[in-house]
Scaffold this motif. Structure first.
Motif, PDB file in Angstrom:
ATOM      1  N   HIS A  51      46.428  37.740  36.466  1.00 11.29           N
ATOM      2  CA  HIS A  51      45.072  37.447  36.018  1.00 11.29           C
ATOM      3  C   HIS A  51      44.104  38.476  36.600  1.00 11.29           C
ATOM      4  O   HIS A  51      44.477  39.278  37.466  1.00 11.29           O
ATOM      5  N   LYS A  52      42.894  38.411  36.122  1.00  5.55           N
ATOM      6  CA  LYS A  52      41.857  39.342  36.557  1.00  5.55           C
ATOM      7  C   LYS A  52      40.651  38.544  37.017  1.00  5.55           C
ATOM      8  O   LYS A  52      40.244  37.575  36.364  1.00  5.55           O
ATOM      9  N   ASP A  53      40.105  38.914  38.150  1.00  4.97           N
ATOM     10  CA  ASP A  53      38.917  38.255  38.694  1.00  4.97           C
ATOM     11  C   ASP A  53      37.900  39.335  39.005  1.00  4.97           C
ATOM     12  O   ASP A  53      37.948  39.974  40.056  1.00  4.97           O
ATOM     13  N   GLY A  54      36.964  39.556  38.061  1.00  2.00           N
ATOM     14  CA  GLY A  54      35.993  40.630  38.246  1.00  2.00           C
ATOM     15  C   GLY A  54      36.686  41.979  38.266  1.00  2.00           C
ATOM     16  O   GLY A  54      37.372  42.359  37.313  1.00  2.00           O
ATOM     17  N   ASP A  55      36.540  42.708  39.381  1.00  4.79           N
ATOM     18  CA  ASP A  55      37.157  44.036  39.480  1.00  4.79           C
ATOM     19  C   ASP A  55      38.504  44.011  40.191  1.00  4.79           C
ATOM     20  O   ASP A  55      39.023  45.055  40.582  1.00  4.79           O
TER      21      ASP A  55
END
Length: 385
Positions: A51-55
């Motif tokens: 997953h991706k959280d912001g940068d």
């Protein structure tokens, strides 16, 4: 004015725990973003879900059971990795030699970005977790590191101790010593005397007791068995002493059993893990910071303790050469006799403790994350030129 850069930081650990690597990465990221750079982080997920959280991009991984919280990615070809390749970083700063380094190497190969690598961990202190023979393990570490770092453009050592280890391993890369910074702002916050007294009381510490404080990971490599033994001897001479151990780790149960064996269970307090945002409050509960570890590469907890105005009493180690001024803000010991003599001297001299605490704060000021970030910024610039 420094030109804005696209900087990718790769690390095996980012949110799974708080340690020297994670602290260093967070401080570097914060500084670079404040200066207007585009910073992204590639790390391993704590689960099988990418997953991706912001940068921050998290790649799915599985535990490998060698050491707590060590995980291995399931795939090196993932859409989140491809996004970073398409983004085309100007420079890649790798923080770990194993799994995330593979991403750094692949992205560098496909984009032409130079790699800066910080060597954080002295594996000769951990090799017996994997290889029973320490001698064979150390030889394998040397071979692995020379091969792994062969194509790295710049190696960063947090201390001269780490630099010496790399040279002994036969690493031929250009090595620069850049001490990792700490957030001085956080560690300059102070509890009032009333708050300090109340927090100590909540842990069962009375006003007339003197607190020896250890803060850090509870692992066998931290040599906490020795510290407990030394405390037992010091307590026998001075029953007003308390040992406060702040942190968690795989050795906690073993250490608690050892306090029973030494008959000091009622005088040693284990707090477990504490919130990173509150860690400065726990430093300030101590009267002196103590450590028996020789496995530190950065010694960030020593610097944080100093920033909180504590004298230090630590086993002699190269990583302390810019942190402890012998007799000024603390002492390094090599024998049980030296430890006991220094504890007695520290506890019997409150005026010296005040002087030492102020000198500790002055020394810690040289490790501000601003200085660390500015130095790394110049390293990146020099590579791009």
């Amino acid at each position: 004015m420094v030109n804005a850069m696209k900087i990718l930081i790769t690390t095996d650990l980012y949110t799974t725990e708080t340690n020297g690597v994670v602290t260093s990465v967070r401080n570097l990221r914060d500084y670079l973003k404040e200066k207007g750079h585009d910073v992204r982080i590639l790390t391993l997920s704590e689960s099988m879900n990418s997953h991706k959280d912001g940068d921050v991009s998290y790649i799915r991984s599985v535990p490998i059971g060698v050491y707590p919280n060590i995980r291995m990615p399931v795939s090196y070809h993932h859409r989140l990795v491809q996004e970073l390749i398409d983004w085309k970083p100007d420079v890649i700063h790798s923080q770990c030699e194993f799994f995330s380094f593979q991403y750094a190497a692949r992205i560098a190969r496909l984009t032409g970005a130079p790699i800066v690598h910080t060597y954080h961990t002295l594996y000769d202190q951990y090799v017996t977790y994997v290889v029973p023979s320490k001698r064979l393990g150390n030889r394998l570490v040397q071979i692995f590191l020379r091969k792994r770092l062969k194509n790295v453009d710049q190696v960063i050592a947090p201390t001269h101790k780490v630099e010496h280890s790399l040279l002994n391993y036969g690493v031929k890369n250009k090595i620069s010593v850049v001490p990792s910074g700490i957030s001085l702002e956080q560690h300059q916050k102070r509890l009032t005397e009333e708050e300090r007294r109340a927090k100590r009381a909540s842990l069962g510490i009375s006003d007339d007791q003197k607190v020896l404080l250890y803060l850090g990971r509870l692992g066998t490599e931290k040599n906490l068995d020795e510290l407990l033994g030394l405390f037992a001897d010091a307590f026998a001479e001075n029953p007003s002493l308390v040992l406060l151990i702040v942190g968690g780790g795989p050795a906690r149960e073993q250490l608690e059993r050892y306090t029973d064996k030494l008959h000091i269970h009622d005088h040693v307090i284990f707090t477990g893990m504490v919130e990173p945002s509150e860690v400065q409050e726990y430093y300030q509960l101590g009267d002196v910071f103590v450590s028996a570890s020789t496995s530190e590469t950065q010694g960030l907890t020593y610097i944080e303790a100093a920033a909180n105005g504590l004298p230090l009493l630590c086993r002699q180690d190269l990583c302390l050469q810019d942190v402890i001024e012998q007799g000024e803000n603390g002492f390094e010991y090599t024998t049980e006799e030296e430890f006991l003599q220094n504890i007695e001297a520290i506890m019997q001299n409150p005026d010296w403790r005040v002087h030492a605490g102020k000198r500790s704060e002055e020394i810690a000021a040289g490790f501000d994350k601003e200085i660390f970030g500015e130095t790394m910024e110049k390293v990146y610039e020099s590579l791009l030129k």
